[in-house]
Write an enzyme that holds these catalytic residues in place. Structure first.
Site, short mmCIF file in Angstrom:
data_model
loop_
_atom_site.label_atom_id
_atom_site.label_comp_id
_atom_site.label_asym_id
_atom_site.label_seq_id
_atom_site.Cartn_x
_atom_site.Cartn_y
_atom_site.Cartn_z
N LYS A 275 0.84 -1.19 0.00
CA LYS A 275 0.00 0.00 0.00
C LYS A 275 0.88 1.24 0.00
O LYS A 275 1.88 1.31 0.70
CB LYS A 275 -0.91 0.01 1.23
N GLU A 360 -18.93 -9.06 9.94
CA GLU A 360 -19.96 -8.42 10.74
C GLU A 360 -20.93 -9.43 11.36
O GLU A 360 -21.37 -9.25 12.51
CB GLU A 360 -20.73 -7.42 9.88
N ARG A 388 -25.35 -6.00 7.26
CA ARG A 388 -24.81 -7.29 6.86
C ARG A 388 -25.02 -8.35 7.93
O ARG A 388 -24.84 -9.54 7.67
CB ARG A 388 -23.31 -7.15 6.56
#
Length: 621
Positions: A275, A360, A388
């Protein structure tokens, strides 16, 4: 060179030697563009070479390319004809920060929440098989953080039984989701990457060599795989595992992807990227540069100078303060430690902090299990991500009336992230669940009070609060609670009673001043303060409900239901978010377009009640 690339067809006309300078130009363009608009940066810098390689090797958009989670698609957008629109990124009427089917034929599937790509790609691969399109590929690019979700393994488990489909999963492994990736899977990937002998055997197998030697190399590769990784999880699920390879090395990426096109059945390519690649500041702090606002690339991001405390900070401070008082408090986040304001809590109470990864559903049922044993879990979760885990919320928490507190950050409109991240539906989907308490904070101090109220309530309770700062209210350090289900009148007026929920109190008070209307801060969506409603009904001719949530099934609907049950007939005007998805843009701008600023509320009341409202204004003067 980049200015000449307006489609992947033009990209594919370049020689291999021209791709490296193109990557440098593309990376520089991303840095310059994001510095002017804000947006996701470090993740996009990490996918420059991978994006080029995928579009170079595959015949997009005929070959379907699905990005997961979707915030690393700026290079993809730039190479697919949207370079000149990047200055509008995430702005009103501009292009989205995520893939969007309505925006481009190259955005084959809309993604913004994680872990959906493999399921979608499998659907597309099987559709190609069904339609006889045997040369069409479906490629899912998924991050290592997104790999923690159960949906990924449901999709892979399903895909592994089809040995005649053109499905490729590319694991973009940068060892860095928004929060550091956690759990056994992350350790497993690290072990794979450390298997140097295995990786060397792979490289031997890909070298240019006579066929007999190549066959020997393949046998060596197979034995090496058996010795270093006896049975990789991916291959047990039916995928042919290849990698790991350097995701910034085009001379490795392109031949590997070209070779994979000759293989049938589910393929899994493990690429390792970094990243922030190519921008030293982002490489050093990829979290800070994950989603910056505007900044000077030469100087980097400067510390925020706002004197206002954000709602997220209010939650983080409350969590630490309550944990100091009660050692039963457990903090849970699904991979959003920093975003949810839990960094200090993790540092101070590491044994009571759990980051469960992007999972989740698991987060909610995990909290239910803790509650069964007498602990007091607090689940910090974005409103849009709680969707979710809706089944778990009902079946595992509410049905058993377990003591779980839900801190719902990013409730209401979220601005630049747009419809995929807007928390517009939690009022509607929470208030219909038995045993739930639902509160909406009107300012920072009330948010702290509501969190304490939810925590002390012996059952499931949710507090919704918006992204960013509020009105600048002073936050008291005491951990006081509010009377359950009780609102308050904040302005005494005539004829019309405005019932404000959460963030809509401030503009409602301004509208109340303009119309000499009564304004009530309702605070609780469930249980609703029916006594206050009926009291106001005695002295007012009409009600106006105002909420930063979907009108359909929202707080206003709760008011109408309560009045109907009491046999009280009053004209009601419901103001809130309309029955459509709200696009990206500045939050204040979006609220004004929805008629939820002070002027919009005032205008709607005057339009609905006409003479009465105008008479009130005339009487004021």
């Amino acid at each position: 060179m980049l200015n000449k690339i307006n489609s992947p067809d033009e990209l594919r006309q370049l020689s291999r030697a021209e791709l490296l300078p193109l990557a440098d130009e593309l990376r520089a363009f991303v840095i310059d563009s994001v510095s002017k608009t804000g947006g996701h940066l470090s993740s996009n810098l990490g996918t420059v070479e991978l994006t080029i390689a995928l579009h170079y090797v595959f015949n997009t958009p005929e070959d379907r390319l699905i990005w997961d989670v979707g915030h690393q698609t700026y290079p993809h957008k730039i190479l697919t004809g949207r370079r000149d629109q990047m200055h509008t990124l995430r702005q009103l009427d501009g292009i989205s920060g995520f893939p969007r089917r309505s925006e481009s034929e190259y955005d084959t599937f809309g993604t913004a929440h994680s872990s959906t790509s493999i399921s979608a790609a499998l659907g597309m691969a099987l559709a190609a098989k069904t339609k006889g399109e045997t040369d069409r590929y479906a490629i899912a690019v998924i991050g290592d953080g997104a790999m923690t979700a159960g949906m990924v393994f449901e999709a892979m488990n399903n895909a592994g039984v089809y040995d005649d489909i053109n499905l490729i999963v590319v694991l973009n492994d940068n060892d860095m989701s928004i929060s550091p990736p956690v759990g056994a899977l992350n350790r497993y990937l690290a072990r794979l990457m450390s298997g140097k002998f295995y990786a060397q055997a792979k490289n031997i197998g890909k070298s240019i060599m006579p066929e007999p030697v190549r066959q020997l190399a393949r046998r060596i590769e197979g034995h090496a795989k058996g010795m270093i990784v006896p049975a990789t999880m991916f291959e047990e699920l039916g995928f042919n595992y290849i990698g790991p390879i350097d995701g910034h090395d085009l001379d490795s990426l392109i031949p590997t992807l070209q070779n994979m096109k000759d293989l049938k059945g589910p393929q899994f390519l493990h690429v390792v990227t970094k990243k922030g690649q190519g921008y030293k500041l982002a490489e050093a702090d990829p979290v800070l540069y994950h989603g910056p606002g505007k900044f000077n690339p030469a100087e980097g991001i400067k510390p925020a100078t706002s004197s206002k405390v954000t709602y997220t900070q209010v939650f983080g401070d409350w969590l630490c303060d309550m944990a100091a008082q009660d050692n039963k408090l457990i903090g849970i986040t699904p991979a959003m430690c920093g975003g949810s304001g839990m960094v200090e809590f993790e540092q101070r109470y590491p044994n009571r902090y759990y980051d469960v990864g992007i999972a989740e559903q698991h987060a909610v049922t995990f909290a239910a299990g803790l509650a069964c044993e007498g602990l007091k879990p607090v689940v910090a979760i974005y409103s849009t991500f709680l969707q979710r885990a809706y089944d778990q919320l009902i079946h595992d928490v509410a049905l058993q009336n377990l003591d779980v507190t839900f801190a719902l950050d990013r409730a209401g409109l979220v601005g630049a992230d747009g419809a995929t991240h807007a928390g517009n539906y939690d009022i509607s989907y929470l208030r219909c669940i038995p045993n739930m308490v639902v509160m909406a904070a009107s300012d920072e101090n009330e948010c702290r009070q509501m969190l304490s109220t939810a925590y002390q309530y012996p059952g499931p309770a949710a507090v919704r609060y918006p992204r960013g700062a509020g009105t600048g209210a002073v936050v008291e350090k005491v951990l006081t609670t509010l009377p359950l289900g009780k609102g308050e009148v904040r302005r005494e007026g005539k004829s019309i009673a405005i019932l404000a929920f959460g963030t809509m109190l401030a503009p409602s008070l301004k509208a109340g001043d303009a119309l000499d209307a009564t304004v009530a801060n309702m605070r609780f969506i469930k249980p609703l303060d029916t006594a206050l409603l009926l009291e106001l009904a005695k002295t007012h001719d009409a009600f106006v409900t105002v909420e930063e949530g979907a009108v359909m099934g929202g707080a206003g609907a709760a008011v109408a239901e309560a009045l109907a049950e009491a046999g009280c007939v009053k004209p009601i005007l419901h103001l809130g978010l309309p029955d459509r998805f709200i696009d990206h843009g500045d939050v204040a701008q979006l609220l004004a377009l929805c008629g939820l600023d002070a002027d919009g509320i005032t205008a709607s009341i005057r339009q609905r009640f006409g003479k009465d409202a105008l008479r009130l204004v005339a009487n004021q003067h």
